[in-house]
Enzyme design. Structure first.
Site, short mmCIF file in Angstrom:
data_model
loop_
_atom_site.label_atom_id
_atom_site.label_comp_id
_atom_site.label_asym_id
_atom_site.label_seq_id
_atom_site.Cartn_x
_atom_site.Cartn_y
_atom_site.Cartn_z
N TYR A 149 -14.39 -2.44 15.58
CA TYR A 149 -14.10 -1.01 15.57
C TYR A 149 -15.40 -0.26 15.34
CZ TYR A 149 -11.97 3.44 14.09
OH TYR A 149 -11.59 4.76 13.97
N ASP A 244 -23.73 -2.11 14.17
CA ASP A 244 -22.94 -1.11 13.45
C ASP A 244 -22.76 -1.58 12.01
OD1 ASP A 244 -21.06 0.59 12.41
OD2 ASP A 244 -19.68 0.47 14.11
N LYS A 272 -20.12 5.45 5.28
CA LYS A 272 -19.50 4.97 4.03
C LYS A 272 -20.43 5.01 2.82
CE LYS A 272 -16.04 2.55 6.70
NZ LYS A 272 -14.66 2.82 6.61
#
Ligand SMILES: Cc1ncc(COP(=O)(O)O)c(C=O)c1O
Length: 437
Positions: A149, A244, A272
């Site tokens: 994702y 990522d 995050k």
């Protein structure tokens, strides 16, 4: 672990109210509990490794806002920094010192960053990195891996993990064919698939996007040989390797996954942890690539609130607080302890004829029900495990522990946890495993 006593009536009423004005009553799909059944709780506050619901119950929280809260909830260093920053104004739409400071800090920590651009989410980071990769190579196509994702930009919503893995969907409606047709999807853990793709399409492939440790469809760490193949083959074809690190960045090690494993990525994306619990994303890499970004170069990318002093202050405070206690080392210790506690429970499950595996990387962990061996690709995850997970999830909730409301999402340890808390949690995991069998 405490038994949760309340009826959750308040959360139920709040959820009905929310559903009247928000799709599914939530701002992000997985929060709605659809894959595990039941209704979500409304959280009133968080402190350390616990959250309190509006019903007045306390839960040990293994979700940690899905990754940002490496220090736990409301860490004093972060709340103080945010309070001080907010009093000075939340956003100016003009340069401010905290953004340079956070940029200096993360460029010094990450071995693959010469320069960085701040955005507001991981989605914006990957979307912008893709635009840059396309501009740098003059190619439109790119590849990602099945189950990975990278946020919800159109181009990435093809065989994606996270909430989409939960729904068993391979893409989203509303994504034009013209867009998704430029996204190639390969299985993880498969060097032959890489070779085949690059032999046929290598010279039209702008970039390969891959999560440092794929953590949105279970936890699927890849073999070193696979990483070497990926780096070699992308380099041979002039394709950029974009790692990522929205989950792994500044969590798995000070230099993220690339620092830990010596991966020489062309571009990286973050989110995050670098926002200390406030909305931040970032992308960066080698100077000559980043110099293509506007205003230095022709790749346009902008943001009204990007680099605002509030989020930057939270990120700086969080990273400093982790550094101060050598938090990465501590999380590895806690992770080892947690693994040792779960090992006998897993053996007991196996002996009872219910295969179960634990995969752990630092402070990330994932239990895969019905799996005899730790899966390394989406295809290797037994779909049958999801039902049992749903029962396990509710048995844990009843006993005061919150894990992700999806069989495909990972658990997060944080620095507010300690051995004693994990010892008690493991006992509860054991009870919940038995009760859900
Ligand atoms: C690896 C990865 N990349 C990108 C994203 C998207 O980040 P955001 O939700 O901040 O848009 C996520 C979100 O979970 C993620 O895990």
């Amino acid at each position: 672990m405490t038994q949760v006593s309340s009826s959750n009536e308040t959360s139920q009423q709040l959820y009905s109210r929310a559903c009247a004005v928000m799709p599914g009553g939530v701002s992000s799909p997985v929060r709605a509990y659809q894959s595990v059944g039941g209704q979500p709780f409304f959280i009133a506050s968080g402190s350390g490794c616990h959250v309190q619901t509006e019903d007045g119950d306390q839960y040990l929280d293994f979700i940690g806002s899905w990754g940002p809260l490496i220090l736990g909830h409301a860490h004093p260093a972060v709340t103080t920094a945010v309070q001080e920053a907010v009093a000075l104004g939340t956003s100016f739409g003009a340069p401010c010192i905290p953004e340079t400071e956070l940029a200096e800090k993360i460029c010094a920590m990450s071995p693959v960053l010469d320069k960085v651009r701040f955005v507001n989410s991981g989605t914006e980071a990957t979307m912008s990195a893709l635009r840059l990769a396309r501009a740098a190579t003059g190619r439109d196509g790119f590849i990602k891996f099945d189950g990975c994702y990278h946020g919800h930009a159109d181009s990435f919503l093809v065989k994606a993990g996270s909430g989409l893995a939960t729904f068993g969907e391979s893409s989203s409606s509303g994504v034009p064919e013209a867009c998704s047709s430029l996204t190639g999807v390969l299985p993880l853990d498969d060097e032959a698939a890489l070779e085949e793709w690059f032999a046929a399409n290598g010279d039209q492939t702008a970039a390969v996007f891959v999560e440092g440790i794929p953590a949105n469809c279970g936890l699927l760490p890849q073999r070193k040989e696979w990483w070497k193949k990926l780096r070699d083959i992308t380099r041979a074809h002039g394709t950029l390797l974009v790692v990522d690190e929205v989950i792994t960045g500044f969590r798995i090690a000070p230099g993220g996954f690339c620092g830990l494993e010596g991966i020489d990525a062309d571009l990286v994306t973050y989110g995050k942890v670098i926002g200390g619990g406030l909305p931040v994303g970032a992308y960066g890499g080698r100077k000559e690539l980043m110099d293509m970004i506007s205003p230095d170069g022709g790749v346009y990318q902008a943001g009204t609130l990007s680099g605002n002093p509030l989020c930057m202050a939270a990120g700086i405070a969080a990273l400093e607080a982790v550094e101060k206690v050598d938090g990465w080392q501590r999380l590895e210790e806690l992770g080892r302890h947690w693994e040792a506690l779960l090992a006998p429970l897993i053996e007991r499950e196996k002996a009872a004829g219910s295969p179960l595996t634990l995969t752990r990387c630092g402070s990330l962990f994932w239990l895969s029900f019905d799996a005899n061996n730790a899966p390394r690709s989406y295809e290797a995850i037994p779909a049958s495990g999801a039902d049992r997970y749903g029962r396990f999830f509710h048995e844990l909730l009843q006993r005061g522990i919150m894990v992700a409301p999806s069989a495909y999402e990972v658990g997060f340890l944080n620095l507010a946890m300690n051995e004693e808390i994990l010892d008690a949690a493991a006992k509860t995991f054991g009870e919940a495993l038995e009760a859900s069998r």
